[in-house]
Motif scaffolding. Structure first.
Motif: not given
Ligand code: C5P
Length: 299
Positions: A26-28, A30, A135-136, A166-167, A193-194, A197
């Motif tokens: 579900g993440y992107h 990057l 967190g990412s 990666g994430r 942020t969510a 994305y």
């Molecule tokens: O990892 P973190 O909680 O900081 O990310 C916040 C939101 O950003 C995630 O819930 C996700 O929706 C989005 N995100 C994403 N892909 C990434 C990093 C973050 O989709 N590589």
């Protein structure tokens, strides 16, 4: 053992941000160059006997589990603590919900600060693993470890620049370069942020950064060349939702920035200037319309 320490926690900007696709989790996927700047929070840590207590001078951040710094303390104390408590006070300077990793850098400061305060001597890997679980952006904020002593009980990481993939947790540190004159503006609203994305569509991107060329340019160190290579694909979402972000980018260029970009998922925008005078003049002009305007450089 120190009883109280202060850890300086720098903000970051993204100099490039590319998204290659969506991941099964579900993440992107990057590819982004992150760079720490001289806008900092100060995270105070004191040992206590009463569990985790978080306080702050800011009305914009929570004092409970909803604060990533609180969750960082909970995670680390649960894993490595011996029943001690910890009081955290966050002196907040970094705008919140701004694309500057303010929450992530506070969490990173808590992890690194606790390791020092409690004499845990954890490995780099153990610390980064906790960061990635939070967190990412947290592992990047820890990259400049170990903490260095700046003053009596004040500590700081070394400023870092890295390509994150990666994430966001797979990092390749980049050579040290100094960007001297950065004007940073936080418009008077926040972005989630969510949500940014979630609204992102790869088909909507007209220009991707050329990350390979950016890395070569970075190695050369010329601030103007670096500025000209900056691209952030998340602008396709944030500028469409909030046109003020695009207008602010244009305004920075009109005020003399070589180039301006949104940081992360926004809404903060920064411009790179060639001279101190032009950057100062831009700050004066922007302060008439915006409350949060900062003149910063590489950390
Ligand atoms: O990892 P973190 O909680 O900081 O990310 C916040 C939101 O950003 C995630 O819930 C996700 O929706 C989005 N995100 C994403 N892909 C990434 C990093 C973050 O989709 N590589």
């Amino acid at each position: 053992m120190d009883r109280e320490i202060i850890v300086e926690a720098p903000a970051k900007v993204n100099l490039t941000l590319d998204i290659l696709g969506k991941r099964p989790d579900g993440y992107h996927e990057l590819e982004t160059v992150m760079h720490q700047i001289t806008l900092t929070d100060r995270v105070h840590l004191f040992s206590n006997q009463h569990g985790i207590i978080l306080d702050t001078n800011s009305s914009d951040i929570p004092r409970d589990q909803n604060n990533l710094a609180y969750r960082a303390a909970e995670l680390a104390m649960g894993k490595y603590g011996r029943g001690e408590g910890i009081s955290i006070f966050i002196e907040k300077n970094i705008p919140v919900g701004a694309g500057l990793a303010g929450g992530s850098t506070d969490a990173a400061a808590v992890l690194l600060g606790l390791d020092h305060l409690m004499d845990w001597h954890l490995s780099r890997e153990s610390l980064l693993e906790m960061g990635a679980a939070l967190g990412s952006d947290v592992p990047f904020c820890m990259l400049g470890m170990p903490l260095q002593k700046k003053a009596d009980n004040c500590f700081a990481v070394a400023g870092a620049t890295a390509l994150a993939q990666g994430r966001g947790e797979i990092m390749s540190p980049l050579p040290k370069q100094i960007i001297r004159h950065i004007v940073l503006v936080k418009p008077p609203f926040q972005m989630s942020t969510a949500e940014v994305y979630r609204a992102f569509r790869l088909e909507g991107v007209l220009e991707h950064p050329d990350t390979g060329v950016f890395l070569e340019t970075w190695a050369g160190g010329d601030n103007s060349d670096i500025a000209r290579r900056m691209v952030n694909v998340l602008e396709t979402v944030s500028v469409a939702q909030k046109p003020e972000i695009g207008q602010l980018k244009q305004r920075l260029v009109q005020l003399g920035a070589v180039q301006a970009l949104m940081s992360g998922s926004g809404p903060s925008v920064f411009g790179i200037f060639e001279t101190e005078d032009s950057a100062q003049a831009a700050v004066s002009a922007l302060k008439k319309d915006y409350r949060e305007v900062f003149l910063v450089s590489s950390y």
